[in-house]
Design an enzyme around this catalytic site. Sequence first.
Site, short mmCIF file in Angstrom:
data_model
loop_
_atom_site.label_atom_id
_atom_site.label_comp_id
_atom_site.label_asym_id
_atom_site.label_seq_id
_atom_site.Cartn_x
_atom_site.Cartn_y
_atom_site.Cartn_z
N ARG A 161 5.35 22.39 -9.04
CA ARG A 161 4.78 21.45 -10.25
C ARG A 161 5.88 22.02 -11.28
NH1 ARG A 161 -0.92 20.88 -9.39
NH2 ARG A 161 -1.92 19.85 -10.70
N ARG A 177 -3.05 17.60 -18.52
CA ARG A 177 -2.96 18.04 -17.52
C ARG A 177 -1.55 15.99 -17.10
NH1 ARG A 177 -7.80 16.80 -14.12
NH2 ARG A 177 -6.53 17.09 -12.51
P1 AMP Z 1 -5.00 19.76 -9.06
O1 AMP Z 1 -5.89 20.66 -8.23
O2 AMP Z 1 -3.86 20.68 -7.98
O3 AMP Z 1 -4.88 18.88 -9.79
O4 AMP Z 1 -5.10 21.14 -10.40
C1 AMP Z 1 -5.52 21.90 -11.33
C2 AMP Z 1 -5.21 23.08 -12.13
O5 AMP Z 1 -4.65 24.19 -11.05
C3 AMP Z 1 -3.51 22.93 -12.36
O6 AMP Z 1 -4.28 21.60 -13.87
C4 AMP Z 1 -3.00 23.83 -12.95
O7 AMP Z 1 -3.98 23.85 -14.05
C5 AMP Z 1 -3.31 24.48 -11.37
N1 AMP Z 1 -2.94 24.21 -11.15
C6 AMP Z 1 -2.08 23.76 -9.70
N2 AMP Z 1 -1.36 23.73 -8.74
C7 AMP Z 1 0.02 24.38 -9.57
C8 AMP Z 1 1.39 24.44 -9.28
N3 AMP Z 1 1.71 24.49 -8.26
N4 AMP Z 1 1.35 25.02 -10.63
C9 AMP Z 1 0.66 25.33 -11.95
N5 AMP Z 1 -0.85 25.14 -12.21
C10 AMP Z 1 -1.01 24.58 -10.94
#
Ligand code: AMP
Length: 190
Positions: A88, A144
């Site tokens: 990310r 986000r």
């Molecule tokens: P997701 O389910 O991929 O939308 O991730 C949910 C949350 O987890 C994100 O909004 C971040 O807070 C954290 N997160 C997940 N993957 C990452 C990543 N690669 N880098 C930083 N934060 C992450």
Amino acid sequence: MNLILFGPPAAGKGTQAKRLVDGRGMVQLSTGDMLREAVASQSALGKRVEGVMQRGELVSDEIVIALIEERLPKAESAGGAIFDGFPRTVAQAQALDAMLAGRGAKIDLVVRLKVDDTALVQRVAGRFAESGRADDNPESFKVRLAAYNSQTAPLLPYYTGQGKLVEVDGMGAIEAVAEAIDGALEDHKG
Ligand code: AMP
């Protein structure tokens, strides 16, 4: 084969990654799922990241890179990984390239799911009502999306520069998007 499913939050990455796992025996590596599990179990890591996630901000590169590194050997023996929600940031992408290179592997393809912001906001409102996922509330979702635009979107030129980026219309029904992804994978195999 190592594949990145790339796109903004709620673009459908998780849904499509799960389908690819079922169809191909690859391993899904979702840092979001790993972090949510840590929060649910209230581990030391979970307690550390809970607030950051709830606000919709990114957790530190160091944490997610370590989570991925731990799981690369298993993914490799399965025949490859589908990275979902990772990398990310450019620092994460560089670390991933280095970790894979150290294992004689690489990212083969980056599939970008294109979905416009209005559709995302609508989707996530529906998902919030259904799942009650804490960071799907409208305030956190705004954060986000902003994190995606400022920190994650710069990965598009990074992977375009490597000649690995393909774009797929992510606006259609799940099956239509799935077919488009399959098409991109077939084209890649040539
Ligand atoms: P997701 O389910 O991929 O939308 O991730 C949910 C949350 O987890 C994100 O909004 C971040 O807070 C954290 N997160 C997940 N993957 C990452 C990543 N690669 N880098 C930083 N934060 C992450």
